[in-house]
Scaffold this motif. Sequence first.
Motif, PDB file in Angstrom:
ATOM      1  N   GLU A  14       0.807  -1.222   0.000  1.00  0.00           N
ATOM      2  CA  GLU A  14       0.000   0.000   0.000  1.00  0.00           C
ATOM      3  C   GLU A  14       0.839   1.271   0.000  1.00  0.00           C
ATOM      4  N   VAL A  15       2.153   1.142   0.171  1.00  0.00           N
ATOM      5  CA  VAL A  15       3.018   2.331   0.214  1.00  0.00           C
ATOM      6  C   VAL A  15       2.859   3.124  -1.081  1.00  0.00           C
ATOM      7  N   GLY A  16       2.628   4.416  -0.939  1.00  0.00           N
ATOM      8  CA  GLY A  16       2.422   5.281  -2.091  1.00  0.00           C
ATOM      9  C   GLY A  16       0.970   5.646  -2.344  1.00  0.00           C
ATOM     10  N   TYR A  17       0.047   4.977  -1.654  1.00  0.00           N
ATOM     11  CA  TYR A  17      -1.377   5.288  -1.809  1.00  0.00           C
ATOM     12  C   TYR A  17      -1.652   6.709  -1.300  1.00  0.00           C
ATOM     13  N   LEU A  18      -2.507   7.444  -2.011  1.00  0.00           N
ATOM     14  CA  LEU A  18      -2.890   8.795  -1.616  1.00  0.00           C
ATOM     15  C   LEU A  18      -4.393   8.886  -1.391  1.00  0.00           C
ATOM     16  N   GLU A  19      -4.777   9.584  -0.337  1.00  0.00           N
ATOM     17  CA  GLU A  19      -6.208   9.779  -0.080  1.00  0.00           C
ATOM     18  C   GLU A  19      -6.828  10.605  -1.203  1.00  0.00           C
ATOM     19  N   LYS A  20      -8.146  10.516  -1.337  1.00  0.00           N
ATOM     20  CA  LYS A  20      -8.835  11.132  -2.465  1.00  0.00           C
ATOM     21  C   LYS A  20      -9.627  12.384  -2.059  1.00  0.00           C
ATOM     22  N   SER A  21      -9.858  13.219  -3.034  1.00  0.00           N
ATOM     23  CA  SER A  21     -10.681  14.403  -2.791  1.00  0.00           C
ATOM     24  C   SER A  21     -12.157  14.029  -2.822  1.00  0.00           C
ATOM     25  N   LYS A  22     -12.950  14.837  -2.187  1.00  0.00           N
ATOM     26  CA  LYS A  22     -14.399  14.614  -2.185  1.00  0.00           C
ATOM     27  C   LYS A  22     -14.951  14.693  -3.606  1.00  0.00           C
ATOM     28  N   ILE A  23     -14.456  15.629  -4.378  1.00  0.00           N
ATOM     29  CA  ILE A  23     -14.933  15.802  -5.745  1.00  0.00           C
ATOM     30  C   ILE A  23     -14.633  14.562  -6.581  1.00  0.00           C
ATOM     31  N   ALA A  24     -13.387  14.044  -6.448  1.00  0.00           N
ATOM     32  CA  ALA A  24     -13.008  12.856  -7.214  1.00  0.00           C
ATOM     33  C   ALA A  24     -13.861  11.662  -6.817  1.00  0.00           C
ATOM     34  N   TYR A  25     -14.136  11.536  -5.528  1.00  0.00           N
ATOM     35  CA  TYR A  25     -14.951  10.410  -5.042  1.00  0.00           C
ATOM     36  C   TYR A  25     -16.388  10.506  -5.539  1.00  0.00           C
ATOM     37  N   GLN A  26     -16.949  11.695  -5.474  1.00  0.00           N
ATOM     38  CA  GLN A  26     -18.331  11.875  -5.920  1.00  0.00           C
ATOM     39  C   GLN A  26     -18.468  11.634  -7.421  1.00  0.00           C
ATOM     40  N   LYS A  27     -17.447  11.972  -8.158  1.00  0.00           N
ATOM     41  CA  LYS A  27     -17.454  11.757  -9.601  1.00  0.00           C
ATOM     42  C   LYS A  27     -17.337  10.281  -9.944  1.00  0.00           C
TER      43      LYS A  27
END
Length: 234
Positions: A14-27
Amino acid sequence: MNTPDKVIKIAMNEVGYLEKSKIAYQKNPNVLYEKTAGAGQDNYTKYGKDMHKIYPSVMDFPAYWCDAFVDWCFYKAYGVTTAKSLLGGNFDDYTVASCRMYQQKNALYDYPVVGDQVFFTKNGNTSGCHHTGIVYKVDDKYFYTIEGNTSNADKVVRNGGGVAKKKYSIAQQRNKVLFGRPKYDMKQKSLDEVAREVIAGKWGTGSERRANLTDAGYNCAMVQARVNELLKKG
């Protein structure tokens, strides 16, 4: 067998994983399962989402996710029932609660071994826990971690937005960290047992001995200090 290498392997991937923005998730909700796409600062992650689905009354989503990351890695490595048992009895995304579960099982320590869940604190006590990760390596001077919701900065970073490998000085972090010890399917010998085996030559010599002790999850510096004490006593 439920050994530390299983959860460490999951966490490493999982190293390198980045959390997501709300906009990206909703899309596109599936963006959670992309490693770097849709990156943002809104605490949307697959760890929080998956753990919320398993335990919605406790595991929040979206939310700060360092503890959810640890729980998710254990869940993926061992399954829900065994993961809960190893983690002190249950899942929880609140670091104080997670640390106290180990404390209630008499499985909370002030020194690290491979496979521990490390808790970074503000005051050296469970009440001050504010960040957590998984210990994947220990040597004479450092313990090495994989953490969720952190950054690559050379210090403790909470809410950093990604999964990263870190390392910390054992001496500098003393009285600032606590180590929850899951009950893996491997018996840790007492410090005295290991020290007497070292004296008897069962762990090799020099760098070989340090490597053998480290691979088995023991703190070389602590073992050597006990060896010195036993030799002085004669």
